[in-house]
Design an enzyme around this catalytic site. Sequence first.
Site, PDB file in Angstrom:
ATOM      1  N   ARG A 224       0.778  -1.201   0.041  1.00 24.56           N
ATOM      2  CA  ARG A 224      -0.088  -0.147  -0.049  1.00 24.56           C
ATOM      3  C   ARG A 224       0.796   1.188  -0.097  1.00 24.56           C
ATOM      4  O   ARG A 224       2.053   1.227   0.777  1.00 24.56           O
ATOM      5  CB  ARG A 224      -0.898   0.124   1.349  1.00 24.56           C
ATOM      6  CG  ARG A 224      -2.036  -1.058   1.320  1.00 24.56           C
ATOM      7  CD  ARG A 224      -3.160  -0.723  -0.119  1.00 24.56           C
ATOM      8  NE  ARG A 224      -4.034  -1.742   0.184  1.00 24.56           N
ATOM      9  CZ  ARG A 224      -4.494  -2.554  -0.404  1.00 24.56           C
ATOM     10  NH1 ARG A 224      -3.171  -2.825  -1.443  1.00 24.56           N
ATOM     11  NH2 ARG A 224      -5.358  -3.290  -0.367  1.00 24.56           N
ATOM     12  N   HIS A 272      -1.132  -0.478  -9.979  1.00 18.44           N
ATOM     13  CA  HIS A 272      -1.736  -1.420  -9.019  1.00 18.44           C
ATOM     14  C   HIS A 272      -2.110  -2.716  -9.518  1.00 18.44           C
ATOM     15  O   HIS A 272      -3.417  -3.024  -9.446  1.00 18.44           O
ATOM     16  CB  HIS A 272      -3.151  -0.507  -8.176  1.00 18.44           C
ATOM     17  CG  HIS A 272      -2.995  -1.281  -6.878  1.00 18.44           C
ATOM     18  ND1 HIS A 272      -3.531  -0.636  -5.586  1.00 18.44           N
ATOM     19  CD2 HIS A 272      -3.427  -2.569  -6.438  1.00 18.44           C
ATOM     20  CE1 HIS A 272      -3.736  -1.376  -4.857  1.00 18.44           C
ATOM     21  NE2 HIS A 272      -3.829  -2.539  -5.334  1.00 18.44           N
TER      22      HIS A 272
HETATM   23  P1  NAP Z   1      -1.146 -11.408   5.476  1.00 15.32           P
HETATM   24  O1  NAP Z   1      -1.116 -12.970   5.107  1.00 15.32           O
HETATM   25  O2  NAP Z   1      -2.165 -11.001   6.421  1.00 15.32           O
HETATM   26  O3  NAP Z   1       0.362 -11.146   5.972  1.00 15.32           O
HETATM   27  C1  NAP Z   1       0.560  -9.925   6.637  1.00 15.32           C
HETATM   28  C2  NAP Z   1       2.140  -9.882   6.995  1.00 15.32           C
HETATM   29  O4  NAP Z   1       2.311  -8.751   7.486  1.00 15.32           O
HETATM   30  C3  NAP Z   1       1.987 -10.693   8.242  1.00 15.32           C
HETATM   31  O5  NAP Z   1       3.416 -11.726   8.261  1.00 15.32           O
HETATM   32  C4  NAP Z   1       2.051 -10.063   9.494  1.00 15.32           C
HETATM   33  O6  NAP Z   1       3.044 -10.534  10.737  1.00 15.32           O
HETATM   34  C5  NAP Z   1       2.996  -8.723   8.876  1.00 15.32           C
HETATM   35  N1  NAP Z   1       2.558  -7.557   9.811  1.00 15.32           N
HETATM   36  C6  NAP Z   1       1.479  -6.956   9.683  1.00 15.32           C
HETATM   37  N2  NAP Z   1       1.583  -5.783  10.573  1.00 15.32           N
HETATM   38  C7  NAP Z   1       3.093  -5.901  10.908  1.00 15.32           C
HETATM   39  C8  NAP Z   1       3.805  -4.918  11.713  1.00 15.32           C
HETATM   40  N3  NAP Z   1       3.058  -3.852  12.411  1.00 15.32           N
HETATM   41  N4  NAP Z   1       5.156  -5.023  11.765  1.00 15.32           N
HETATM   42  C9  NAP Z   1       5.529  -6.146  10.965  1.00 15.32           C
HETATM   43  N5  NAP Z   1       4.919  -7.157  10.342  1.00 15.32           N
HETATM   44  C10 NAP Z   1       3.632  -6.769  10.275  1.00 15.32           C
HETATM   45  O7  NAP Z   1      -1.417 -10.634   4.140  1.00 15.32           O
HETATM   46  P2  NAP Z   1      -1.193 -10.836   2.636  1.00 15.32           P
HETATM   47  O8  NAP Z   1      -2.294 -11.717   2.180  1.00 15.32           O
HETATM   48  O9  NAP Z   1       0.231 -11.555   2.442  1.00 15.32           O
HETATM   49  O10 NAP Z   1      -1.105  -9.387   1.809  1.00 15.32           O
HETATM   50  C11 NAP Z   1      -0.320  -8.427   2.386  1.00 15.32           C
HETATM   51  C12 NAP Z   1      -0.762  -7.052   1.592  1.00 15.32           C
HETATM   52  O11 NAP Z   1      -0.619  -7.233   0.227  1.00 15.32           O
HETATM   53  C13 NAP Z   1      -2.149  -6.720   1.805  1.00 15.32           C
HETATM   54  O12 NAP Z   1      -2.584  -6.190   3.236  1.00 15.32           O
HETATM   55  C14 NAP Z   1      -2.401  -5.609   0.566  1.00 15.32           C
HETATM   56  O13 NAP Z   1      -2.392  -4.504   1.286  1.00 15.32           O
HETATM   57  C15 NAP Z   1      -1.345  -6.091  -0.203  1.00 15.32           C
HETATM   58  N6  NAP Z   1      -1.758  -6.473  -1.613  1.00 15.32           N
HETATM   59  C16 NAP Z   1      -1.463  -5.844  -2.721  1.00 15.32           C
HETATM   60  C17 NAP Z   1      -1.892  -6.240  -3.769  1.00 15.32           C
HETATM   61  C18 NAP Z   1      -1.434  -5.407  -5.366  1.00 15.32           C
HETATM   62  O14 NAP Z   1      -1.973  -5.768  -6.283  1.00 15.32           O
HETATM   63  N7  NAP Z   1      -0.882  -4.404  -5.015  1.00 15.32           N
HETATM   64  C19 NAP Z   1      -2.507  -7.508  -4.259  1.00 15.32           C
HETATM   65  C20 NAP Z   1      -2.934  -7.962  -2.921  1.00 15.32           C
HETATM   66  C21 NAP Z   1      -2.653  -7.732  -1.648  1.00 15.32           C
HETATM   67  P3  NAP Z   1       2.569 -11.616  11.310  1.00 15.32           P
HETATM   68  O15 NAP Z   1       2.785 -12.789  10.653  1.00 15.32           O
HETATM   69  O16 NAP Z   1       3.198 -11.541  12.728  1.00 15.32           O
HETATM   70  O17 NAP Z   1       1.072 -11.617  11.637  1.00 15.32           O
HETATM   71  C1  GLV Z   2      -5.316  -5.309  -3.640  1.00 11.98           C
HETATM   72  O1  GLV Z   2      -4.760  -4.453  -3.737  1.00 11.98           O
HETATM   73  C2  GLV Z   2      -5.659  -6.311  -2.608  1.00 11.98           C
HETATM   74  O2  GLV Z   2      -5.484  -6.030  -1.571  1.00 11.98           O
HETATM   75  O3  GLV Z   2      -6.315  -7.582  -3.045  1.00 11.98           O
END
Ligand code: NAP
Ligand code: GLV
Length: 309
Positions: A224, A272
């Site tokens: 983000r 994005h």
């Molecule tokens: P997820 O499975 O919830 O993983 C989040 C990770 O971030 C976890 O390892 C968590 O730690 C860590 N985290 C959260 N808060 C933190 C903090 N304060 N300090 C250190 N680490 C922290 O999420 P995901 O499915 O991998 O997705 C991650 C993000 O990618 C989404 O939230 C979204 O914003 C972004 N995204 C972007 C796109 C795009 O097209 N650009 C697409 C999809 C997603 P813990 O393991 O310890 O809980």
């Molecule tokens: C895209 O940014 C998502 O969070 O799936």
Amino acid sequence: MRILLYRGDGQVGAWAEDVAHALPGVATIGWQEGDTLPACDYAVLWNPSPALLAQLGTVKAVFLMGAGADAILKFGDALPPVPIVRLGDAGMARQMAEYVAYATLRYFRRFDEYEEQRRHGLWAPLPVYAREEFTVGVMGLGKLGLHVAATMRGFGFPVRGWSRTPKEVAGVDCFAGMDQLDDFLRGTRVLVSLLPLTAETSNLLDRRRLATLPRGAYLINVARGAQVAEPDLLALIRAGHIAGATLDVFRNEPLPAPHPFWDEPRITITPHISAVTLRADALRQIADKIAAFEAGQPVDDIVDRNLGY
Ligand code: NAP
Ligand code: GLV
């Protein structure tokens, strides 16, 4: 069963068609500002308005059409008191790994510089970077970050990761919590953000933290935009401390026309798209989760409102 389909951009037609395949026999309903929501069992949505959220108190769960929950959690106390379920991978991890691998290899193999040389008709081999000096640091070791870390390990790069809670991941040097963030950054050459946007991660990559990266570091932000202090990043790139950035996400999207990032050749910009929602994969996952809700079984990927992800 009746399911509300809603997107802030109004693009729900294709979703309705695909629901017919993933959830045969389920009726879909739409909603527009000013409507009164008819009774429905579940909502599947992205970027809802406050007026819609106020009417969702009786659904059994709200499913998000994406992985990030920040766009809905920002409504805080106005959220309906029902589970909010995000997408868990659903075909995004592979896309993220492709994007991060491409951006890392482009920098590591100096393709960005060869593209520039080619524009000037220049044939000039450059020195090869040492792989062992190209530590990839992945912030966020969740569904997407873990897959990206494993992929970059597969290319033979040293890989380190940073998460909120401590982890042990084979082949990945793990750091956790704010106390270990500076150490993590100090040894990172290619920094990848795959963190959710929360109160803790907003503006996390400010001037001081970006300057903690070694000279010549590269940033890939696929999470983000609001995690990065954009003027600080630009200043550090212009000062030569950060070599460049590949950015898929921005504080304001679409990135406004006069934004200085557009004029900085060391910043690669994509709109994005690093991991787009694949409707068929997403709806298959949502169908499985609805089946779990109906059977009273545990459901993955329920958003923790206190943590913000
Ligand atoms: P997820 O499975 O919830 O993983 C989040 C990770 O971030 C976890 O390892 C968590 O730690 C860590 N985290 C959260 N808060 C933190 C903090 N304060 N300090 C250190 N680490 C922290 O999420 P995901 O499915 O991998 O997705 C991650 C993000 O990618 C989404 O939230 C979204 O914003 C972004 N995204 C972007 C796109 C795009 O097209 N650009 C697409 C999809 C997603 P813990 O393991 O310890 O809980
Ligand atoms: C895209 O940014 C998502 O969070 O799936």
